[in-house]
Write an enzyme that holds these catalytic residues in place. Structure first.
Site, PDB file in Angstrom:
ATOM      1  N   GLN A  82     -23.150  72.119 -66.581  1.00  0.00           N
ATOM      2  CA  GLN A  82     -22.683  71.579 -65.659  1.00  0.00           C
ATOM      3  C   GLN A  82     -23.943  70.663 -65.179  1.00  0.00           C
ATOM      4  O   GLN A  82     -24.853  71.518 -64.705  1.00  0.00           O
ATOM      5  CB  GLN A  82     -21.806  72.070 -64.625  1.00  0.00           C
ATOM      6  CG  GLN A  82     -21.162  71.142 -63.499  1.00  0.00           C
ATOM      7  CD  GLN A  82     -20.456  71.916 -62.595  1.00  0.00           C
ATOM      8  OE1 GLN A  82     -20.885  72.187 -61.543  1.00  0.00           O
ATOM      9  NE2 GLN A  82     -19.045  71.663 -62.654  1.00  0.00           N
ATOM     10  N   CYS A 139     -18.775  68.348 -56.037  1.00  0.00           N
ATOM     11  CA  CYS A 139     -19.553  69.237 -55.100  1.00  0.00           C
ATOM     12  C   CYS A 139     -19.433  68.666 -53.544  1.00  0.00           C
ATOM     13  O   CYS A 139     -19.831  67.570 -53.215  1.00  0.00           O
ATOM     14  CB  CYS A 139     -20.955  69.416 -55.397  1.00  0.00           C
ATOM     15  SG  CYS A 139     -21.884  70.445 -54.443  1.00  0.00           S
TER      16      CYS A 139
END
Length: 113
Positions: A27, A58
């Site tokens: 990621q 996020c």
């Protein structure tokens, strides 16, 4: 992504596939199309990966204020250029981790997909 391009050992140490992992992906997070494209090219050409995941989920303030993570949800054209750039150079699939929106009361992903 920048740390990987700079060759930071602490970041590259996280990129190791364990023998027991049937599926392995990495990621990445960022907001710069050029940096993320170069990172995807580097990772897909040097690592034993099944996919590269772009983190657009996020919510951490530091990441958000930098224009990365869930902040990219508010910039669909930038997000689109990042994903297209990464996909154009990667030899493995690019996936995108999403949230439904930037705030709980304003889901917006469905408008951009």
């Amino acid at each position: 992504a920048v740390s990987l391009l700079q060759g930071k050992a602490s970041e590259w140490a996280l990129m190791r596939r364990h023998a027991s992992e049937d599926i392995f992906g990495v990621q990445v997070c960022g907001n710069n199309q050029g940096v993320l494209t170069r990172t995807a090219e580097l990772l897909s050409s040097t690592m034993d990966l099944d996919y590269i995941d772009l983190n657009v989920g996020c919510p951490i303030d530091l990441i958000y204020r930098q224009g990365s993570g869930s902040a990219l949800l508010a910039k669909p054209s930038r997000l689109k250029s990042i994903v297209r750039g990464m996909a154009s150079v990667s030899t493995v699939p690019i996936t995108v981790k999403l949230r439904t929106g930037i705030s709980l009361d304003k889901p917006l992903v469905h408008k951009n997909i």
